[in-house]
Scaffold this motif. Structure first.
Motif, PDB file in Angstrom:
ATOM      1  N   THR A  60       0.837  -1.201   0.000  1.00 39.52           N
ATOM      2  CA  THR A  60       0.000   0.000   0.000  1.00 39.52           C
ATOM      3  C   THR A  60       0.873   1.252   0.000  1.00 39.52           C
ATOM      4  OG1 THR A  60      -0.096   0.179   2.418  1.00 39.52           O
ATOM      5  CG2 THR A  60      -1.791  -1.172   1.356  1.00 39.52           C
ATOM      6  N   ASP A  61       0.238   2.368  -0.321  1.00 35.92           N
ATOM      7  CA  ASP A  61       0.940   3.641  -0.152  1.00 35.92           C
ATOM      8  C   ASP A  61       0.721   4.090   1.292  1.00 35.92           C
ATOM      9  OD1 ASP A  61      -1.619   4.788  -0.023  1.00 35.92           O
ATOM     10  OD2 ASP A  61      -1.495   5.645  -2.041  1.00 35.92           O
ATOM     11  N   THR A  62       1.239   5.241   1.645  1.00 38.58           N
ATOM     12  CA  THR A  62       1.139   5.704   3.033  1.00 38.58           C
ATOM     13  C   THR A  62      -0.293   6.046   3.444  1.00 38.58           C
ATOM     14  OG1 THR A  62       1.755   7.920   2.294  1.00 38.58           O
ATOM     15  CG2 THR A  62       3.516   6.515   3.181  1.00 38.58           C
ATOM     16  N   ASP A  63      -1.185   6.225   2.462  1.00 40.51           N
ATOM     17  CA  ASP A  63      -2.603   6.467   2.750  1.00 40.51           C
ATOM     18  C   ASP A  63      -3.398   5.163   2.850  1.00 40.51           C
ATOM     19  OD1 ASP A  63      -2.261   9.241   2.743  1.00 40.51           O
ATOM     20  OD2 ASP A  63      -2.575   9.349   0.576  1.00 40.51           O
ATOM     21  N   GLN A  64      -2.697   4.036   2.826  1.00 42.10           N
ATOM     22  CA  GLN A  64      -3.302   2.691   2.889  1.00 42.10           C
ATOM     23  C   GLN A  64      -4.070   2.306   1.629  1.00 42.10           C
ATOM     24  OE1 GLN A  64      -2.574   0.475   5.427  1.00 42.10           O
ATOM     25  NE2 GLN A  64      -1.155   2.117   5.939  1.00 42.10           N
ATOM     26  N   THR A  65      -3.832   3.007   0.515  1.00 40.36           N
ATOM     27  CA  THR A  65      -4.418   2.617  -0.766  1.00 40.36           C
ATOM     28  C   THR A  65      -3.635   1.417  -1.296  1.00 40.36           C
ATOM     29  OG1 THR A  65      -5.052   4.895  -1.225  1.00 40.36           O
ATOM     30  CG2 THR A  65      -4.961   3.385  -3.115  1.00 40.36           C
ATOM     31  N   VAL A  66      -4.350   0.359  -1.655  1.00 39.59           N
ATOM     32  CA  VAL A  66      -3.683  -0.860  -2.134  1.00 39.59           C
ATOM     33  C   VAL A  66      -3.082  -0.612  -3.516  1.00 39.59           C
ATOM     34  CG1 VAL A  66      -4.013  -3.273  -2.790  1.00 39.59           C
ATOM     35  CG2 VAL A  66      -5.167  -2.359  -0.759  1.00 39.59           C
ATOM     36  N   ILE A  67      -1.799  -0.906  -3.637  1.00 40.48           N
ATOM     37  CA  ILE A  67      -1.074  -0.795  -4.900  1.00 40.48           C
ATOM     38  C   ILE A  67      -1.092  -2.151  -5.614  1.00 40.48           C
ATOM     39  CG2 ILE A  67       1.152  -0.268  -5.981  1.00 40.48           C
ATOM     40  CD1 ILE A  67      -0.222   2.132  -4.510  1.00 40.48           C
ATOM     41  N   ALA A  68      -0.798  -3.209  -4.857  1.00 38.82           N
ATOM     42  CA  ALA A  68      -0.776  -4.565  -5.421  1.00 38.82           C
ATOM     43  C   ALA A  68      -0.756  -5.568  -4.278  1.00 38.82           C
ATOM     44  CB  ALA A  68       0.447  -4.750  -6.310  1.00 38.82           C
TER      45      ALA A  68
END
Length: 160
Positions: A60-68
């Motif tokens: 995830t990115d630092t905002d907890q958005t899933v990247i993969a």
């Protein structure tokens, strides 16, 4: 001569160990891009062992958005000792694990093993233990997973 088959527990232990080594590497690598990685238990169902727990790795990115996500597919894979799918929002790439490199094909003469000893690896470049990405199935080319290759694949599967 063919190696004796391992017990189910031995094979699962090796698969989990290989997953852990892969995840340790990825967890170390993603820090360079200010990404986070977290492990979570999931269940896999395969015909031979039935249902068993393993971990997946979510990036995830630092905002907890899933990247993969690296999601294990199984330890009983035709031609490999394990498989993990790198799933992103755009596509999926497959990683395979070989304990001793890709399988070796031995030539045959009239249904018997060749006395000339000709043999070759099923995939070029896959001659040692590790996780691999198969670039080209037609030309049988595989690449060991490195940090650079991982980030190339991450860029392919996600909308980074």
């Amino acid at each position: 001569m063919q190696e004796p088959e391992r017990s189910v527990d031995e094979r699962l232990d090796k698969f989990r160990e290989a997953l852990s080594e892969l995840y340790n590497s990825v967890e170390h690598w993603v820090v360079e891009r200010d990404l986070l990685a977290r492990r979570e238990e999931v269940q896999i169902v395969e015909p031979k062992p039935g249902k068993y727990p393993v971990e997946k790795l979510t990036i995830t990115d630092t905002d907890q958005t899933v990247i993969a996500e690296l999601i294990p597919s199984g330890a009983w894979i035709i031609g490999a000792d394990g498989r993990v799918d790198l799933n992103g929002s755009v596509e999926t790439e497959i990683l395979v694990y070989w304990e001793t490199g890709a399988p070796v094909i031995n030539s045959m003469e009239q249904g018997k093993p060749s006395t000339k000893g000709k043999s070759w690896r099923l995939f070029k470049g896959a001659d040692r233990q590790g996780w691999y990405w198969i670039e080209d199935r037609v030309r049988s080319r595989a690449h060991i997973l490195t940090k650079e290759l991982f980030f190339d694949l991450l860029d392919e599967v996600s909308s980074l």
